[in-house]
Design an enzyme around this catalytic site. Structure first.
Site, PDB file in Angstrom:
ATOM      1  CG  ASN A   1      43.616  53.824  37.938  1.00 42.26           C
ATOM      2  OD1 ASN A   1      44.531  53.301  37.155  1.00 42.26           O
ATOM      3  ND2 ASN A   1      43.853  55.344  37.974  1.00 42.26           N
ATOM      4  CD  GLU A   2      39.939  51.975  31.247  1.00 39.93           C
ATOM      5  OE1 GLU A   2      39.498  52.302  31.207  1.00 39.93           O
ATOM      6  OE2 GLU A   2      40.030  52.891  30.134  1.00 39.93           O
ATOM      7  N   PRO A   3      39.568  48.191  34.117  1.00 41.81           N
ATOM      8  CG  PRO A   3      36.982  47.081  33.748  1.00 41.81           C
ATOM      9  CD  PRO A   3      38.072  49.022  33.317  1.00 41.81           C
TER      10      PRO A   3
ATOM     11  CB  SER B   1      43.237  48.737  37.544  1.00 39.12           C
ATOM     12  OG  SER B   1      43.426  49.401  36.082  1.00 39.12           O
TER      13      SER B   1
ATOM     14  CB  THR C   1      37.531  53.993  28.148  1.00 42.81           C
ATOM     15  OG1 THR C   1      37.796  53.216  28.986  1.00 42.81           O
ATOM     16  CG2 THR C   1      38.255  55.205  28.486  1.00 42.81           C
TER      17      THR C   1
END
Ligand code: F6R
Length: 653
Positions: free
Chosen positions: A177-179, A181, A196
């Site tokens: 869940n990347e920034p 999300s 990532t």
């Protein structure tokens, strides 16, 4: 998306393992346990998980665990395996759901999280084979949405997750869940953030080869777990740990959502905790013991906060910035200022090996013996020049007997086409001169053939690894020649823990320590320089330092060790905090240039190497920025203005 923290505004009064802060007003909004190292912390977490498994088993129920991959949980899994083997911990009643899997991904690929989980845990315990679940990286795109829905439905059918283990990305992600999300995000296909991808580049053999997508459990399911524990080790995690724990809840740092969870904890080591308020400015959290280190830390912090040189700080500056008790202790800002200014002044020296015939009572190093025997330990073949090239040169120029010990071959960081270039060079050379060493010819031909046909992430043959190691060896020798180090003072230790051919290294072994011990015993140095950097992406520096520490511990009763001082430099990734520095070696503009050319000798490490780490700059740029930044900070604090400075901390045996 920002959340109003006041809706769930908690100040935690916590007990942590290292710091007795029960009385403290905490800035932390998630209970955070700080351990001295990741071993002890991982054991504690494994024991908590084992407790849940046993309790559920006693109740005749299943324990439903959410699991993570990556470097952080490895020791937790190792401890669970140990408990299974030695203490009879059974996983018969355990069901697991992993957070994520790259997409697309075959389960037997080196990078697959299925493979990771089997190797790190499942194949070593008695979990029934149908009980573990990971997102399926082999599905066609059109089937993914349904799969993701079903993944969540399965978790729900088991009654939800009893425990969710998490790591944190350098960008603050949980799962993938990347920034950006949302807190209610569902299990889904996610495009990976550049950070990532950069962090995964090592596992994939270069940024270009990294999976751009992954299937991840959404934040919502993570938040629904009854208990969540997030692990973080190392200073490269420190900034986002602090943002998640102390900042406002924000989709910019998905881990900050855990502030909204009723039963979530961070379990971290001191390095990952280093940006928390209680570590950075402990006097703002609780009363502190005003020893020399704390005074230095506080005054430097104050000077940088109010943007004044140390000698210009006033009583009002102290009082208005949470340092009234320090001021009360001394009475006058002037007295504290002078003391700290002197500490700083005395850490600067152009004589890292000590200045002969000079009063050394206020210098970082002893004047005598005037000619010292020195060993510079370099974890990879270029850390010596990158991290302490200016000091290296000075030690040599000032007449010390400098030895360099390259601890590992560094072979995995050589690109395939670089190795192919060298293999073909030998093949063509032999052909031209009809050199007839048939065996050597065959080896090089086979290596070239292997490299041309090599599949992504295939492990190099021992011969190819050797070629890659030789390339780095040549570069290191070239640097030593450039500095002026004689041949017999160059030592290639090729520590065995490193020689796996993969990112995953073996644990440190007796042989590794013995090799280091033998060299120290042979040279009997007055000074040892070692990389005290714990933030390199694959942990090699830490293992190399551990080997030195263990060797030194074993040798400490030898007579010569009484006069051996150990100086730690930081590797390519970080620098010491200014208040920690005990020896700062200034460099002139010419010396900076000389160092740059020394770094250039490492041609295989230029232009986007496979293991660049999280920083896109070339190594020479990082070194220069960092050395110039240290000089600027000293200058900002009111000390002389130098072009650049290299920094060291003394480690006392
Ligand atoms: C792994 C995962 C990721 C990692 C994170 C930290 O399943 O979902 O969120 O936990 O990227 O990775 P490491 O632990 O390798 O630093």
């Amino acid at each position: 998306m920002k959340f109003n923290n006041h809706s769930k505004h908690k100040y935690f009064y916590q007990r942590s393992t290292l710091f007795n802060m029960e009385q403290a007003i905490s800035y932390e909004r998630i209970p955070t346990l700080i351990y001295a190292d990741s071993d002890a912390a991982s054991r504690a977490v494994a024991h908590e998980i084992a407790g849940i498994i046993r309790q559920r088993s006693n109740e005749g129920k299943l324990a439903v665990l959410g699991l993570a991959t990556g470097s952080s949980p490895k020791k937790v899994y190792a401890e669970l395996i140990r408990m299974h083997r030695e203490e009879g911990l059974s996983f018969q009643n355990v069901v697991t759901f992993n957070l994520d899997e790259y997409y697309p991904m075959q389960p037997d690929s080196v990078q697959s999280y299925v493979r990771f989980m089997r190797e790190q845990l499942f194949d070593h315990i008695d979990i029934p084979s149908g009980n573990w679940h990971l997102p399926d990286g082999t599905l066609p795109l059109e089937k993914l949405a349904e799969f993701c829905k079903d993944y969540e439905a399965q978790i729900e059918r088991y009654g939800g997750l009893d425990f969710q283990l998490l790591g944190i990305g350098r960008n603050g992600h949980i799962g993938f869940n990347e920034p950006g999300s949302l807190v209610n995000s569902r299990t889904r296909l996610m495009t990976l953030d550049l950070t990532t991808q950069i962090d995964a580049a090592g596992d994939f053999g270069g940024l270009a080869k990294v999976s751009k997508k992954a299937i991840t459990m959404g934040v919502q399911k993570i938040m629904e777990a009854k208990r969540v524990v997030l692990l973080a080790w190392g200073e490269h995690k420190a900034t986002n740990v602090a943002r998640a724990v102390e900042g406002s809840v924000s989709s910019d740092v998905p881990a900050s959502y855990l502030q909204l969870h009723e039963n979530a904890s961070f379990v971290i080591d001191t390095a990952a905790a280093s940006q928390l308020t209680r570590m950075r400015t402990p006097w703002m959290v609780d009363s502190v013991n005003w020893d020399r280190a704390m005074i230095k830390k506080a005054v430097i912090h104050l000077a940088l906060t109010v943007n004044k040189p140390v000698l210009k700080l006033t009583n009002a500056d102290y009082n208005e910035n949470g340092l009234s008790d320090l001021l009360a202790l001394y009475g006058q800002a002037y007295d504290i200022n002078i003391e700290v200014f002197n500490y700083l002044q005395h850490s600067i020296t152009g004589w890292p090996g000590g200045k002969p015939n000079a009063d050394d009572s206020n210098r970082p190093e002893r004047a005598y013996p005037a000619k010292k025997k020195v060993i510079i330990f370099s974890p990879h073949p270029d850390d010596d020049i990158i991290s302490m090239g200016g000091t290296f040169q000075r030690l040599h120029d000032q007449g010390h007997d400098v030895h360099v010990a390259y601890q590992t071959s560094g072979n995995i960081a050589v690109a395939d086409d670089e190795a192919l270039r060298f293999a073909e060079f030998v093949v063509d050379f032999n052909e031209r001169f009809e050199a007839n060493n048939a065996k050597a010819n065959r080896i090089y031909r086979e290596a070239a053939k292997f490299l041309k046909a090599k599949k992504d992430s295939e492990i190099d043959t021992p011969e190819v690894r050797y070629i890659k190691g030789l390339i780095r060896r040549g570069e290191a020798k070239n640097t030593c020649r450039y500095v002026g180090i004689k041949k017999e003072n160059i030592h290639f230790l090729d520590m065995p823990f490193y020689e796996t051919g993969t990112i995953q290294k073996n644990p440190i072994g007796e042989k590794d320590v013995e090799i280091v011990m033998n060299l120290i015993d042979e040279v009997q140095p007055h000074q040892i320089y070692a990389a005290g950097d714990l933030a390199d992406p694959h942990g090699t520096h830490k293992v190399c330092l551990d080997a030195i520490i263990q060797a030194v511990q074993k040798l400490k009763h030898r007579e010569y060790m009484n006069s051996c001082w150990i100086w730690l430099y930081k590797g390519a990734w970080q620098e010491w905090d200014i208040d920690q520095i005990e020896m700062a070696v200034p460099m002139s503009p010419d010396q900076v240039l000389k160092k740059r050319y020394g770094i250039f000798k490492h041609q295989s490490q230029k232009d986007g190497v496979p293991f660049q780490g999280s920083d896109a700059r070339e190594f020479w740029q990082r070194a220069e920025d960092r050395n110039s930044n240290t000089a600027k900070l000293y200058n900002k604090l009111g000390l002389a203005e130098y072009e650049a400075m290299e920094a060291f901390v003394r480690w006392k045996i």
